[in-house]
Design a protein around this motif. Structure first.
Motif, PDB file in Angstrom:
ATOM      1  N   MET A  94      21.227 -27.616  28.129  1.00  0.00           N
ATOM      2  CA  MET A  94      20.779 -28.254  29.357  1.00  0.00           C
ATOM      3  C   MET A  94      21.945 -28.892  30.102  1.00  0.00           C
ATOM      4  O   MET A  94      22.070 -28.758  31.328  1.00  0.00           O
ATOM      5  CB  MET A  94      19.718 -29.304  29.056  1.00  0.00           C
ATOM      6  CG  MET A  94      19.139 -29.972  30.284  1.00  0.00           C
ATOM      7  SD  MET A  94      18.137 -31.438  29.907  1.00  0.00           S
ATOM      8  CE  MET A  94      19.404 -32.620  29.463  1.00  0.00           C
ATOM      9  N   ILE A  95      22.812 -29.596  29.360  1.00  0.00           N
ATOM     10  CA  ILE A  95      23.950 -30.276  29.992  1.00  0.00           C
ATOM     11  C   ILE A  95      24.964 -29.259  30.503  1.00  0.00           C
ATOM     12  O   ILE A  95      25.472 -29.374  31.626  1.00  0.00           O
ATOM     13  CB  ILE A  95      24.621 -31.244  28.996  1.00  0.00           C
ATOM     14  CG1 ILE A  95      23.603 -32.229  28.424  1.00  0.00           C
ATOM     15  CG2 ILE A  95      25.766 -31.989  29.674  1.00  0.00           C
ATOM     16  CD1 ILE A  95      22.811 -32.982  29.443  1.00  0.00           C
ATOM     17  N   HIS A  96      25.266 -28.246  29.704  1.00  0.00           N
ATOM     18  CA  HIS A  96      26.249 -27.245  30.113  1.00  0.00           C
ATOM     19  C   HIS A  96      25.766 -26.458  31.330  1.00  0.00           C
ATOM     20  O   HIS A  96      26.572 -26.087  32.183  1.00  0.00           O
ATOM     21  CB  HIS A  96      26.531 -26.286  28.955  1.00  0.00           C
ATOM     22  CG  HIS A  96      27.498 -26.818  27.962  1.00  0.00           C
ATOM     23  ND1 HIS A  96      28.585 -26.096  27.494  1.00  0.00           N
ATOM     24  CD2 HIS A  96      27.562 -28.012  27.319  1.00  0.00           C
ATOM     25  CE1 HIS A  96      29.266 -26.819  26.617  1.00  0.00           C
ATOM     26  NE2 HIS A  96      28.659 -27.987  26.492  1.00  0.00           N
ATOM     27  N   ASP A  97      24.466 -26.171  31.399  1.00  0.00           N
ATOM     28  CA  ASP A  97      23.949 -25.365  32.498  1.00  0.00           C
ATOM     29  C   ASP A  97      23.991 -26.098  33.832  1.00  0.00           C
ATOM     30  O   ASP A  97      24.178 -25.482  34.878  1.00  0.00           O
ATOM     31  CB  ASP A  97      22.502 -24.953  32.206  1.00  0.00           C
ATOM     32  CG  ASP A  97      22.422 -23.685  31.377  1.00  0.00           C
ATOM     33  OD1 ASP A  97      23.478 -23.092  31.085  1.00  0.00           O
ATOM     34  OD2 ASP A  97      21.298 -23.290  31.018  1.00  0.00           O
ATOM     35  N   ASP A  98      23.795 -27.414  33.811  1.00  0.00           N
ATOM     36  CA  ASP A  98      23.744 -28.171  35.067  1.00  0.00           C
ATOM     37  C   ASP A  98      24.318 -29.568  34.841  1.00  0.00           C
ATOM     38  O   ASP A  98      23.587 -30.567  34.849  1.00  0.00           O
ATOM     39  CB  ASP A  98      22.301 -28.243  35.563  1.00  0.00           C
ATOM     40  CG  ASP A  98      22.193 -28.798  36.979  1.00  0.00           C
ATOM     41  OD1 ASP A  98      23.243 -29.160  37.560  1.00  0.00           O
ATOM     42  OD2 ASP A  98      21.060 -28.881  37.506  1.00  0.00           O
ATOM     43  N   PRO A  99      25.636 -29.661  34.658  1.00  0.00           N
ATOM     44  CA  PRO A  99      26.226 -30.965  34.367  1.00  0.00           C
ATOM     45  C   PRO A  99      26.125 -31.949  35.520  1.00  0.00           C
ATOM     46  O   PRO A  99      26.111 -33.158  35.299  1.00  0.00           O
ATOM     47  CB  PRO A  99      27.685 -30.628  34.035  1.00  0.00           C
ATOM     48  CG  PRO A  99      27.942 -29.302  34.664  1.00  0.00           C
ATOM     49  CD  PRO A  99      26.632 -28.576  34.624  1.00  0.00           C
ATOM     50  N   GLN A 100      26.043 -31.439  36.751  1.00  0.00           N
ATOM     51  CA  GLN A 100      25.951 -32.353  37.889  1.00  0.00           C
ATOM     52  C   GLN A 100      24.625 -33.129  37.853  1.00  0.00           C
ATOM     53  O   GLN A 100      24.601 -34.352  38.026  1.00  0.00           O
ATOM     54  CB  GLN A 100      26.066 -31.575  39.212  1.00  0.00           C
ATOM     55  CG  GLN A 100      27.449 -31.049  39.513  1.00  0.00           C
ATOM     56  CD  GLN A 100      27.783 -29.791  38.720  1.00  0.00           C
ATOM     57  OE1 GLN A 100      26.879 -29.101  38.219  1.00  0.00           O
ATOM     58  NE2 GLN A 100      29.055 -29.485  38.602  1.00  0.00           N
ATOM     59  N   THR A 101      23.525 -32.410  37.634  1.00  0.00           N
ATOM     60  CA  THR A 101      22.241 -33.090  37.535  1.00  0.00           C
ATOM     61  C   THR A 101      22.198 -34.007  36.325  1.00  0.00           C
ATOM     62  O   THR A 101      21.672 -35.130  36.390  1.00  0.00           O
ATOM     63  CB  THR A 101      21.087 -32.064  37.451  1.00  0.00           C
ATOM     64  OG1 THR A 101      21.061 -31.290  38.657  1.00  0.00           O
ATOM     65  CG2 THR A 101      19.751 -32.759  37.277  1.00  0.00           C
ATOM     66  N   ALA A 102      22.752 -33.539  35.210  1.00  0.00           N
ATOM     67  CA  ALA A 102      22.779 -34.365  34.001  1.00  0.00           C
ATOM     68  C   ALA A 102      23.506 -35.673  34.255  1.00  0.00           C
ATOM     69  O   ALA A 102      23.059 -36.753  33.827  1.00  0.00           O
ATOM     70  CB  ALA A 102      23.445 -33.603  32.855  1.00  0.00           C
ATOM     71  N   ALA A 103      24.629 -35.604  34.968  1.00  0.00           N
ATOM     72  CA  ALA A 103      25.397 -36.812  35.258  1.00  0.00           C
ATOM     73  C   ALA A 103      24.625 -37.744  36.188  1.00  0.00           C
ATOM     74  O   ALA A 103      24.647 -38.969  36.017  1.00  0.00           O
ATOM     75  CB  ALA A 103      26.744 -36.439  35.884  1.00  0.00           C
ATOM     76  N   LEU A 104      23.932 -37.167  37.167  1.00  0.00           N
ATOM     77  CA  LEU A 104      23.123 -37.972  38.088  1.00  0.00           C
ATOM     78  C   LEU A 104      22.016 -38.709  37.330  1.00  0.00           C
ATOM     79  O   LEU A 104      21.809 -39.922  37.518  1.00  0.00           O
ATOM     80  CB  LEU A 104      22.514 -37.073  39.161  1.00  0.00           C
ATOM     81  CG  LEU A 104      21.544 -37.737  40.141  1.00  0.00           C
ATOM     82  CD1 LEU A 104      22.269 -38.765  40.997  1.00  0.00           C
ATOM     83  CD2 LEU A 104      20.879 -36.677  41.022  1.00  0.00           C
ATOM     84  N   LEU A 105      21.319 -37.987  36.463  1.00  0.00           N
ATOM     85  CA  LEU A 105      20.236 -38.599  35.699  1.00  0.00           C
ATOM     86  C   LEU A 105      20.766 -39.653  34.739  1.00  0.00           C
ATOM     87  O   LEU A 105      20.166 -40.715  34.581  1.00  0.00           O
ATOM     88  CB  LEU A 105      19.471 -37.526  34.918  1.00  0.00           C
ATOM     89  CG  LEU A 105      18.760 -36.454  35.729  1.00  0.00           C
ATOM     90  CD1 LEU A 105      18.053 -35.480  34.802  1.00  0.00           C
ATOM     91  CD2 LEU A 105      17.781 -37.063  36.718  1.00  0.00           C
ATOM     92  N   TYR A 106      21.879 -39.351  34.104  1.00  0.00           N
ATOM     93  CA  TYR A 106      22.434 -40.290  33.125  1.00  0.00           C
ATOM     94  C   TYR A 106      22.863 -41.586  33.809  1.00  0.00           C
ATOM     95  O   TYR A 106      22.575 -42.687  33.320  1.00  0.00           O
ATOM     96  CB  TYR A 106      23.612 -39.670  32.384  1.00  0.00           C
ATOM     97  CG  TYR A 106      24.066 -40.505  31.213  1.00  0.00           C
ATOM     98  CD1 TYR A 106      23.542 -40.290  29.941  1.00  0.00           C
ATOM     99  CD2 TYR A 106      24.997 -41.518  31.380  1.00  0.00           C
ATOM    100  CE1 TYR A 106      23.939 -41.066  28.866  1.00  0.00           C
ATOM    101  CE2 TYR A 106      25.390 -42.307  30.312  1.00  0.00           C
ATOM    102  CZ  TYR A 106      24.864 -42.072  29.061  1.00  0.00           C
ATOM    103  OH  TYR A 106      25.254 -42.854  28.003  1.00  0.00           O
ATOM    104  N   GLU A 107      23.557 -41.465  34.924  1.00  0.00           N
ATOM    105  CA  GLU A 107      24.044 -42.669  35.601  1.00  0.00           C
ATOM    106  C   GLU A 107      22.877 -43.512  36.119  1.00  0.00           C
ATOM    107  O   GLU A 107      22.897 -44.747  36.005  1.00  0.00           O
ATOM    108  CB  GLU A 107      24.979 -42.280  36.747  1.00  0.00           C
ATOM    109  CG  GLU A 107      25.629 -43.467  37.461  1.00  0.00           C
ATOM    110  CD  GLU A 107      26.537 -44.301  36.556  1.00  0.00           C
ATOM    111  OE1 GLU A 107      26.912 -45.417  36.974  1.00  0.00           O
ATOM    112  OE2 GLU A 107      26.866 -43.841  35.426  1.00  0.00           O
ATOM    113  N   ARG A 108      21.854 -42.858  36.663  1.00  0.00           N
ATOM    114  CA  ARG A 108      20.694 -43.613  37.132  1.00  0.00           C
ATOM    115  C   ARG A 108      19.995 -44.293  35.946  1.00  0.00           C
ATOM    116  O   ARG A 108      19.592 -45.456  36.025  1.00  0.00           O
ATOM    117  CB  ARG A 108      19.718 -42.682  37.856  1.00  0.00           C
ATOM    118  CG  ARG A 108      18.477 -43.404  38.409  1.00  0.00           C
ATOM    119  CD  ARG A 108      18.868 -44.439  39.487  1.00  0.00           C
ATOM    120  NE  ARG A 108      17.687 -45.126  39.990  1.00  0.00           N
ATOM    121  CZ  ARG A 108      16.918 -44.684  40.974  1.00  0.00           C
ATOM    122  NH1 ARG A 108      17.204 -43.521  41.566  1.00  0.00           N
ATOM    123  NH2 ARG A 108      15.890 -45.375  41.387  1.00  0.00           N
ATOM    124  N   GLY A 109      19.847 -43.567  34.852  1.00  0.00           N
ATOM    125  CA  GLY A 109      19.223 -44.152  33.679  1.00  0.00           C
ATOM    126  C   GLY A 109      20.025 -45.292  33.106  1.00  0.00           C
ATOM    127  O   GLY A 109      19.457 -46.310  32.673  1.00  0.00           O
TER     128      GLY A 109
END
Length: 211
Positions: A94-109
């Protein structure tokens, strides 16, 4: 000379498809194979955790896709060794496929979550796409080289941070983009479920009960 991998491109899976189930003619045999391969792999690598072998395992889904692992472990119960390994590889993909979204979700969380989970997960502050990819690979490496339960706990914390980010972004989009909000809510639920699964697996491992 061309690389053989050019002719065997891995089958990729989009980040939202967490749970693909594979048909099994004999569920008992599939379960036996799943458990035996998971235990054999972990025991072999932890006995001789050479950097090259561990690197290949961490990069497995990049090189081969997820299907090979899924055929072995995807139908295993969550609170088993193959089930835990399957969830870790899905999280990595999941992270490798879309790291930009993962980073957005992580930072918001990270900003919204009032807990120690961001510290347990271990991402830098702030965590961009490259840092998130490096973090999930580090967590996976910990399964093979370090304390297995600690790696599972870090993955569970990571999922909780991501789930919090997904939930809050879903709230933001509810009024203007309900379909996107629904997608984010679904992801939050799956991440929360995986967090619980991985935390339970860590507790079982510490009691020698993760079979």
């Amino acid at each position: 000379m061309s690389d053989a991998r050019d002719f065997h491109k891995p089958v990729r899976r989009p980040a939202e498809l967490f749970d693909r189930l594979f048909a099994a003619e004999d569920p008992a045999e599939v379960s036996r194979i799943a458990h035996s391969t998971a235990h054999a792999l972990l025991a072999r690598v932890r006995e001789d955790p050479s950097g090259e072998v561990v690197d290949r395992l961490i990069a497995f889904t990049d090189d081969h896709g997820i299907d090979d692992i899924a055929e072995l472990w995807s139908r295993s119960p969550a609170k088993t060794l193959p089930g835990a390994l399957w969830r870790l590889y899905l999280l990595q993909l999941m992270i490798h496929d879309d790291p930009q979204t993962a980073a957005l979700l992580y930072e918001r969380g990270r900003l919204e979550l009032d807990s120690v989970d961001p510290v347990v997960a271990g991402a830098p502050v702030p965590a961009g796409p490259d840092e998130l990819v490096a973090l999930i690979d580090m967590i996976l490496r910990g399964l093979f080289e370090g304390d297995f339960a600690v790696a599972l706990d870090r993955a569970a914390a990571f999922c909780r941070v991501q789930a919090s980010g997904s939930t809050h972004l879903a709230d933001d989009y509810e009024a203007t983009e309900p379909e996107r909000a629904s997608t984010l809510t679904t992801r939050a639920l799956r991440l929360s479920t995986y967090a619980g699964d991985l935390a339970a697996a860590a507790a079982l491992w510490r009691r020698d009960g993760l079979t």
